[in-house]
Scaffold this motif. Structure first.
Motif, mmCIF file in Angstrom:
data_model
loop_
_atom_site.group_PDB
_atom_site.id
_atom_site.type_symbol
_atom_site.label_atom_id
_atom_site.label_comp_id
_atom_site.label_asym_id
_atom_site.label_seq_id
_atom_site.Cartn_x
_atom_site.Cartn_y
_atom_site.Cartn_z
ATOM 1 N N VAL A 36 92.741 66.965 71.652
ATOM 2 C CA VAL A 36 92.130 65.656 71.857
ATOM 3 C C VAL A 36 93.220 64.667 72.271
ATOM 4 O O VAL A 36 94.219 64.504 71.565
ATOM 5 N N LEU A 37 93.029 64.014 73.411
ATOM 6 C CA LEU A 37 93.994 63.022 73.875
ATOM 7 C C LEU A 37 94.115 61.895 72.854
ATOM 8 O O LEU A 37 93.128 61.413 72.330
ATOM 9 N N GLY A 38 95.344 61.504 72.567
ATOM 10 C CA GLY A 38 95.583 60.417 71.628
ATOM 11 C C GLY A 38 96.228 60.877 70.338
ATOM 12 O O GLY A 38 96.800 60.068 69.602
ATOM 13 N N ARG A 39 96.132 62.184 70.045
ATOM 14 C CA ARG A 39 96.812 62.683 68.859
ATOM 15 C C ARG A 39 98.316 62.708 69.110
ATOM 16 O O ARG A 39 98.790 62.570 70.227
ATOM 17 N N HIS A 40 99.076 62.960 68.047
ATOM 18 C CA HIS A 40 100.529 62.791 68.118
ATOM 19 C C HIS A 40 101.235 64.019 68.715
ATOM 20 O O HIS A 40 102.224 64.514 68.169
ATOM 21 N N TYR A 41 100.745 64.493 69.847
ATOM 22 C CA TYR A 41 101.385 65.635 70.495
ATOM 23 C C TYR A 41 102.790 65.272 70.968
ATOM 24 O O TYR A 41 103.693 66.116 70.956
ATOM 25 N N GLY A 42 102.969 64.032 71.402
ATOM 26 C CA GLY A 42 104.289 63.614 71.866
ATOM 27 C C GLY A 42 105.331 63.728 70.779
ATOM 28 O O GLY A 42 106.474 64.143 71.032
ATOM 29 N N VAL A 43 104.957 63.381 69.540
ATOM 30 C CA VAL A 43 105.888 63.492 68.416
ATOM 31 C C VAL A 43 106.236 64.950 68.170
ATOM 32 O O VAL A 43 107.409 65.314 67.991
ATOM 33 N N ALA A 44 105.214 65.814 68.160
ATOM 34 C CA ALA A 44 105.452 67.243 67.927
ATOM 35 C C ALA A 44 106.337 67.831 69.023
ATOM 36 O O ALA A 44 107.267 68.610 68.752
#
Length: 206
Positions: A70-78
């Protein structure tokens, strides 16, 4: 992401303790064999690799949450943490190959858990056994003339090819720069993290 995992795994096999990092079936088997032989040193090594991968998955579950893409979750952090672990593995390699191995395995667990689902289908980007199985099932359905999820078939083929291509690229990189080849997936993961954050920010402003 499968391409990145392919590079990491081949560098682990060729250099970092000659250790597969992105999948745990073989490592679990080797742990069993080491325990059967009462080789506690090797057993501890394999157990630590399993624990590192699991630790990465646990952290991903804490950061990302949810069981779908889902777009908006913290994938960038991971992704940023995965990149940092791969950079860190290169940095500590000269002092401790064992620690570098664990950091790379942790990064793989983080990635695999983060990308565990896509469009309601289970997806694994760090190993391809399930992808080959699902691809075979889909092809079997097509050959029989039964309904088949063509999107799933294409996704499985793409992940398998990405992992294979990453392994090929990683092997060539290892021949050229040895374990420093891990810098390539570290940079790629950082680029994906930056790209995701930029895209998510752009979508929110629309």
């Amino acid at each position: 992401m499968a391409f990145i995992a392919g590079i990491v795994n081949v560098v682990g096999i060729l250099g970092l303790d000659h250790q597969a990092l992105t999948h745990l079936t073989g490592n679990t088997t080797l742990l069993s064999a080491a325990l059967a032989d009462a080789d506690l040193s090797r057993a501890a090594h394999f157990a630590s690799v399993l624990a590192a991968f699991l630790g990465g998955a646990v952290l991903s579950g804490m950061i990302v949450q949810g069981d779908s893409l889902v777009l908006g979750r913290h994938y960038g952090v991971a992704l940023a943490l995965e990149s940092a672990m791969l950079f860190g593995a290169v940095i500590v390699l000269s002092r401790s190959a064992a620690l570098a191995t664990l950091m790379a395995a942790f990064a793989c667990g983080l990635q695999n858990a983060m990308a565990s689902t896509y469009s309601g289908a289970v997806v694994r980007t760090t190993h391809v056994s399930g992808m080959f199985t699902d691809l075979g099932i889909g092809i079997g359905h097509l050959l029989r003339g039964a309904p088949a999820d063509r999107k799933r078939i294409a996704l499985c083929a793409l992940i398998i090819f990405g992992f294979f291509a990453g392994g090929l690229a990683g092997a060539l990189l290892f021949d050229a720069i040895a374990e420093r080849a891990l810098l390539v997936p570290a940079v790629l993961t950082a680029a994906v993290a930056i790209g995701y954050v930029a895209y998510a920010s752009w979508m929110r402003r629309r």
